[in-house]
Design a protein around this motif. Structure first.
Motif, short mmCIF file in Angstrom:
data_model
loop_
_atom_site.label_atom_id
_atom_site.label_comp_id
_atom_site.label_asym_id
_atom_site.label_seq_id
_atom_site.Cartn_x
_atom_site.Cartn_y
_atom_site.Cartn_z
N MET A 1 69.63 75.48 65.32
CA MET A 1 70.86 75.25 66.03
C MET A 1 71.20 73.77 65.98
O MET A 1 70.35 72.93 66.16
N SER A 2 72.46 73.47 65.72
CA SER A 2 72.94 72.10 65.62
C SER A 2 73.66 71.69 66.90
O SER A 2 74.12 72.53 67.66
N ARG A 3 73.75 70.42 67.08
CA ARG A 3 74.55 69.83 68.16
C ARG A 3 75.61 68.95 67.52
O ARG A 3 75.37 68.31 66.51
N HIS A 4 76.78 68.93 68.10
CA HIS A 4 77.84 68.05 67.62
C HIS A 4 77.79 66.76 68.43
O HIS A 4 77.71 66.80 69.66
N ILE A 5 77.83 65.64 67.76
CA ILE A 5 77.80 64.33 68.41
C ILE A 5 79.14 63.64 68.20
O ILE A 5 79.62 63.52 67.08
N TYR A 6 79.73 63.20 69.29
CA TYR A 6 81.01 62.47 69.24
C TYR A 6 80.81 61.16 70.00
O TYR A 6 80.28 61.16 71.11
N ARG A 7 81.22 60.05 69.40
CA ARG A 7 81.12 58.74 70.05
C ARG A 7 82.50 58.39 70.59
O ARG A 7 83.45 58.21 69.82
N CYS A 8 82.62 58.31 71.91
CA CYS A 8 83.90 58.11 72.57
C CYS A 8 84.02 56.68 73.09
O CYS A 8 83.21 56.24 73.91
N PRO A 9 85.03 55.94 72.62
CA PRO A 9 85.22 54.58 73.13
C PRO A 9 85.73 54.60 74.57
O PRO A 9 86.48 55.49 74.97
N LEU A 10 85.30 53.63 75.36
CA LEU A 10 85.78 53.49 76.73
C LEU A 10 86.95 52.52 76.72
O LEU A 10 86.94 51.52 76.02
N VAL A 25 89.45 61.32 83.87
CA VAL A 25 89.34 60.83 82.49
C VAL A 25 88.26 61.58 81.72
O VAL A 25 88.38 61.80 80.51
N PHE A 26 87.21 62.03 82.42
CA PHE A 26 86.17 62.77 81.74
C PHE A 26 86.73 64.03 81.06
O PHE A 26 86.24 64.43 80.01
N LEU A 27 87.75 64.65 81.64
CA LEU A 27 88.37 65.81 80.99
C LEU A 27 88.95 65.42 79.64
O LEU A 27 88.86 66.18 78.67
N ARG A 28 89.57 64.24 79.56
CA ARG A 28 90.11 63.77 78.28
C ARG A 28 88.99 63.51 77.29
O ARG A 28 89.11 63.85 76.11
N TYR A 29 87.89 62.91 77.74
CA TYR A 29 86.75 62.69 76.85
C TYR A 29 86.23 64.01 76.29
O TYR A 29 85.94 64.13 75.10
N LEU A 30 86.11 65.02 77.15
CA LEU A 30 85.64 66.33 76.70
C LEU A 30 86.63 66.94 75.72
O LEU A 30 86.23 67.56 74.73
N GLU A 31 87.91 66.76 75.98
CA GLU A 31 88.93 67.27 75.07
C GLU A 31 88.81 66.61 73.69
O GLU A 31 88.87 67.29 72.66
N ALA A 33 86.16 65.31 72.30
CA ALA A 33 84.95 65.83 71.64
C ALA A 33 85.17 67.25 71.15
O ALA A 33 84.74 67.61 70.05
N ARG A 34 85.83 68.08 71.95
CA ARG A 34 86.09 69.47 71.58
C ARG A 34 87.02 69.56 70.37
O ARG A 34 86.79 70.34 69.45
N ILE A 35 88.06 68.76 70.34
CA ILE A 35 88.98 68.74 69.19
C ILE A 35 88.25 68.28 67.94
O ILE A 35 88.39 68.87 66.87
N ASP A 36 87.43 67.24 68.07
CA ASP A 36 86.66 66.76 66.94
C ASP A 36 85.74 67.86 66.42
O ASP A 36 85.64 68.07 65.21
#
Length: 159
Positions: A1-10, A25-31, A33-36
């Motif tokens: 099983m893989s994990r997706h890693i997204y690096r989100c700038p602050l 703002v955390f909802l936007r960060y999750l969005e 990562a989900r779109i990526d």
């Protein structure tokens, strides 16, 4: 099983009066990562997978630690915890890994996503191609997925 890693700038605009990332703002960060995850990693060149749209049916977020502004991006790790006929659940951890290898988790969250047919204006079923892609990221019983979608812990803090 893989994990997706997204690096989100602050961004400075993400901070509240106390100098940490605002809970909304955390909802936007999750969005982000989900779109990526769903669109950049979708299988096959020119594949219609995930291109028809999707809607969020539910978010669940447990705030663990405040995240203060800094120049380095924060890591968002995501994986799939459930694949249904017409929905999927994505779990996340917003975190940092310290130099000693220990993790500092700011947020654990999950999102129920429903594929959507924009032309017909209604939910649709997950295609076989989409399901095959999602299964590579499926963790349907590991300790991380149980933590990601669980109830808020006693030490949780809201930003």
């Amino acid at each position: 099983m893989s994990r997706h890693i997204y690096r989100c700038p602050l961004r400075w605009s993400d901070m509240d009066a106390f100098g940490h990332v605002n809970n909304v703002v955390f909802l936007r960060y999750l969005e982000e990562a989900r779109i990526d995850f769903m669109f950049r990693l979708a299988p096959g060149d020119g594949s219609p997978s995930f291109a028809g749209g999707s809607v969020v049916a539910r978010h669940e977020i447990d705030y663990k630690l405040p995240l203060v502004h800094r120049h380095e991006p924060v890591t968002i790790e995501s994986w799939v915890t459930k694949i249904g006929a017409a929905s999927l659940t994505i779990a996340y951890e917003v975190k940092d890994t310290d130099t000693d290898g220990s993790e500092r988790v700011y947020v654990r969250a999950s999102t129920v996503v429903v594929p959507y047919d924009l032309e017909a204006a209604r939910p649709r079923r997950i295609s076989a191609e989409e399901k095959a892609f999602l299964q590579d990221y499926l963790d349907d019983g590991g300790d991380r997925s149980a933590r990601a979608g669980g109830r808020a812990s006693r030490g949780a803090v809201a930003a």
